[in-house]
Design a protein around this motif. Structure first.
Motif, PDB file in Angstrom:
ATOM      1  N   LEU A  73       1.143  11.959   3.040  1.00 53.58           N
ATOM      2  CA  LEU A  73       0.998  12.931   1.955  1.00 53.58           C
ATOM      3  C   LEU A  73       1.021  12.286   0.575  1.00 53.58           C
ATOM      4  N   ASN A  74       1.134  10.959   0.528  1.00 57.05           N
ATOM      5  CA  ASN A  74       1.004  10.260  -0.748  1.00 57.05           C
ATOM      6  C   ASN A  74      -0.380  10.451  -1.362  1.00 57.05           C
ATOM      7  N   GLU A  75      -1.341  10.872  -0.543  1.00 55.92           N
ATOM      8  CA  GLU A  75      -2.665  11.222  -1.090  1.00 55.92           C
ATOM      9  C   GLU A  75      -2.522  12.318  -2.148  1.00 55.92           C
ATOM     10  N   LEU A  76      -1.612  13.248  -1.907  1.00 58.22           N
ATOM     11  CA  LEU A  76      -1.354  14.309  -2.870  1.00 58.22           C
ATOM     12  C   LEU A  76      -0.739  13.735  -4.149  1.00 58.22           C
ATOM     13  N   LYS A  77       0.116  12.752  -3.989  1.00 56.69           N
ATOM     14  CA  LYS A  77       0.722  12.090  -5.159  1.00 56.69           C
ATOM     15  C   LYS A  77      -0.353  11.432  -6.017  1.00 56.69           C
ATOM     16  N   GLU A  78      -1.320  10.800  -5.364  1.00 56.07           N
ATOM     17  CA  GLU A  78      -2.405  10.153  -6.105  1.00 56.07           C
ATOM     18  C   GLU A  78      -3.225  11.173  -6.888  1.00 56.07           C
ATOM     19  N   LEU A  79      -3.430  12.345  -6.288  1.00 51.62           N
ATOM     20  CA  LEU A  79      -4.164  13.416  -6.983  1.00 51.62           C
ATOM     21  C   LEU A  79      -3.402  13.845  -8.232  1.00 51.62           C
ATOM     22  N   ILE A  80      -2.109  14.071  -8.105  1.00 48.06           N
ATOM     23  CA  ILE A  80      -1.289  14.504  -9.246  1.00 48.06           C
ATOM     24  C   ILE A  80      -1.276  13.435 -10.329  1.00 48.06           C
ATOM     25  N   ASN A  81      -1.152  12.159  -9.925  1.00 52.25           N
ATOM     26  CA  ASN A  81      -1.130  11.060 -10.899  1.00 52.25           C
ATOM     27  C   ASN A  81      -2.461  10.910 -11.618  1.00 52.25           C
ATOM     28  N   ALA A  82      -3.547  11.290 -10.945  1.00 46.89           N
ATOM     29  CA  ALA A  82      -4.883  11.130 -11.538  1.00 46.89           C
ATOM     30  C   ALA A  82      -5.266  12.290 -12.447  1.00 46.89           C
ATOM     31  N   SER A  83      -4.427  13.313 -12.497  1.00 47.85           N
ATOM     32  CA  SER A  83      -4.745  14.501 -13.280  1.00 47.85           C
ATOM     33  C   SER A  83      -4.010  14.484 -14.606  1.00 47.85           C
ATOM     34  N   ASP A  84      -4.681  14.958 -15.635  1.00 46.01           N
ATOM     35  CA  ASP A  84      -4.069  15.041 -16.957  1.00 46.01           C
ATOM     36  C   ASP A  84      -3.254  16.315 -17.119  1.00 46.01           C
ATOM     37  N   PHE A  85      -3.317  17.221 -16.151  1.00 46.72           N
ATOM     38  CA  PHE A  85      -2.656  18.525 -16.313  1.00 46.72           C
ATOM     39  C   PHE A  85      -1.134  18.388 -16.266  1.00 46.72           C
ATOM     40  N   VAL A 125       6.931  16.963  -9.803  1.00 44.71           N
ATOM     41  CA  VAL A 125       5.937  17.896  -9.250  1.00 44.71           C
ATOM     42  C   VAL A 125       5.544  17.486  -7.834  1.00 44.71           C
ATOM     43  N   PHE A 126       5.305  16.198  -7.629  1.00 47.79           N
ATOM     44  CA  PHE A 126       4.944  15.743  -6.286  1.00 47.79           C
ATOM     45  C   PHE A 126       6.065  16.020  -5.289  1.00 47.79           C
ATOM     46  N   GLU A 127       7.298  15.685  -5.661  1.00 47.21           N
ATOM     47  CA  GLU A 127       8.430  15.897  -4.749  1.00 47.21           C
ATOM     48  C   GLU A 127       8.582  17.382  -4.408  1.00 47.21           C
ATOM     49  N   ALA A 128       8.357  18.245  -5.384  1.00 43.18           N
ATOM     50  CA  ALA A 128       8.470  19.689  -5.137  1.00 43.18           C
ATOM     51  C   ALA A 128       7.368  20.157  -4.191  1.00 43.18           C
TER      52      ALA A 128
END
Length: 347
Positions: free
Chosen positions: A208-220, A229-232
């Motif tokens: 699920l670190n793929e989700l972490k990469e998505l969050i890190n790549a977003s400016d939102f 946010v990722f941990e939640a």
């Protein structure tokens, strides 16, 4: 909990007995049928039970007044509990969306099982874009929800959430639009979003670190909030929903403030004593609408308005029980948050 073959057989037998019996026997069979339905549905949340409850409500009308009132209260309580879980209009839509004999919805569920991790995450990010409330209800059709519960909207413990103004009153249209959106997005969250979240639960935590990469790549999501946010999100997938959703609603609020700031807007107000206080709730939603497109602005308003999803306030003020965080609107909130994250990817 779905109907078993044994239940269907008994239910049919009772109806046949009611239809074929004489007047004296008929009362007993009607009572037996109503008690049978109450016992079978008292803990139900699935929309498939609504038809049986409606049938019982019709059958109970011919019972003596003293019995009738008691059973009507019990049946309406069960009916309300189901609506609180799945929202309005499921009566019209359940055959397209939830019944096991529906090929289209079965295909949707079967397709999800074949999704890779990335396909599942992207589907969660994009599914809100496919949600069109106008397609989820018959135009101009009166709501079953409003027929049963009038204008008072209650939570699972019969506490008042809000009271809607009669349709047609000044400033009532937008409140009704928010209200109807809440009820429809609850269905969407339960039948479209939840299966995607359930599928993510089959993947290992490390994957699920793929989700972490998505969050890190977003400016939102602000840089200092990305890990939280990722941990939640991770805990909402792997554990219960209540605490992670509570965290995410606060993080979403802060992300909206920072979005306004990046767009050159003001995300705070100056008090009379000269101190600064951050915008929250409806004031924050109103300000964000100056910089968001119409649909995204409405999504933000729905998350803060008491007439709609209102997840931030219901959780922050302790008005949501842990088990209530499993309802459709909270799954929809996860998809809405991911929608904003995906929309602000840094390419």
């Amino acid at each position: 909990m779905q109907e078993s073959s044994e239940f269907k057989t008994k239910e049919l037998c009772y109806r046949l007995l009611i239809k074929c019996s004489n007047d004296e026997e008929n009362k007993g069979y009607r009572t037996d049928y109503v008690v049978f339905i109450i016992n079978q549905t008292k803990n139900a949340v699935e929309p498939v039970w609504l038809d049986y409850i409606q049938e019982a409500l019709e059958i109970v009308q011919k019972l003596p007044s003293t019995e009738k009132s008691k059973y009507i209260v019990q049946l309406n309580d069960i009916y309300q509990n189901i609506w609180q879980h799945i929202g309005q209009n499921m009566h019209e839509n359940k055959h397209e969306l939830t019944l096991s004999d529906n090929k289209q919805y079965d295909n949707y569920l079967s397709g999800i099982k074949k999704f890779s991790l990335v396909e599942t995450i992207v589907s969660l990010c994009q599914c809100i874009d496919s949600f069109n409330p106008d397609e989820w209800r018959a135009a101009g059709e009166k709501s079953v929800f409003n027929e049963v519960f009038n204008l008072n909207v209650l939570d699972g413990k019969n506490r008042m959430l809000y009271e809607l103004p009669p349709r047609g009153e000044k400033n009532s249209d937008f409140k009704w639009k928010l209200h109807e959106f809440r009820l429809q997005i609850s269905i969407f969250g339960a039948v479209i979003v939840k299966p995607l979240i359930d599928h993510l639960r089959h993947f290992e935590t490390d994957e699920l670190n793929e989700l972490k990469e998505l969050i890190n790549a977003s400016d939102f999501v602000p840089t200092t909030r990305k890990e939280v946010v990722f941990e939640a999100f991770l805990h909402s997938i792997k554990d219960s929903m209540y605490m992670p959703i509570t965290t995410l609603t606060g993080q979403f609020e802060e992300a909206i403030r920072q979005y306004i700031h990046r767009k050159g807007g003001i995300y705070f107000k100056i008090k009379k004593d000269g101190s600064r206080t951050e915008l929250i709730g409806n004031s924050l939603a109103d300000e964000s609408c100056k910089y968001l497109n119409e649909k995204d602005g409405f999504l933000v308003k729905s998350l803060f308005s008491k007439y709609s999803i209102n997840v931030r306030n219901l959780l922050a003020h302790g008005d949501t029980e842990p088990e209530e965080a499993e309802r459709g609107e909270y799954y929809a909130f996860l998809a809405i948050f991911l929608h904003f994250i995906y929309s602000e990817l840094i390419y």
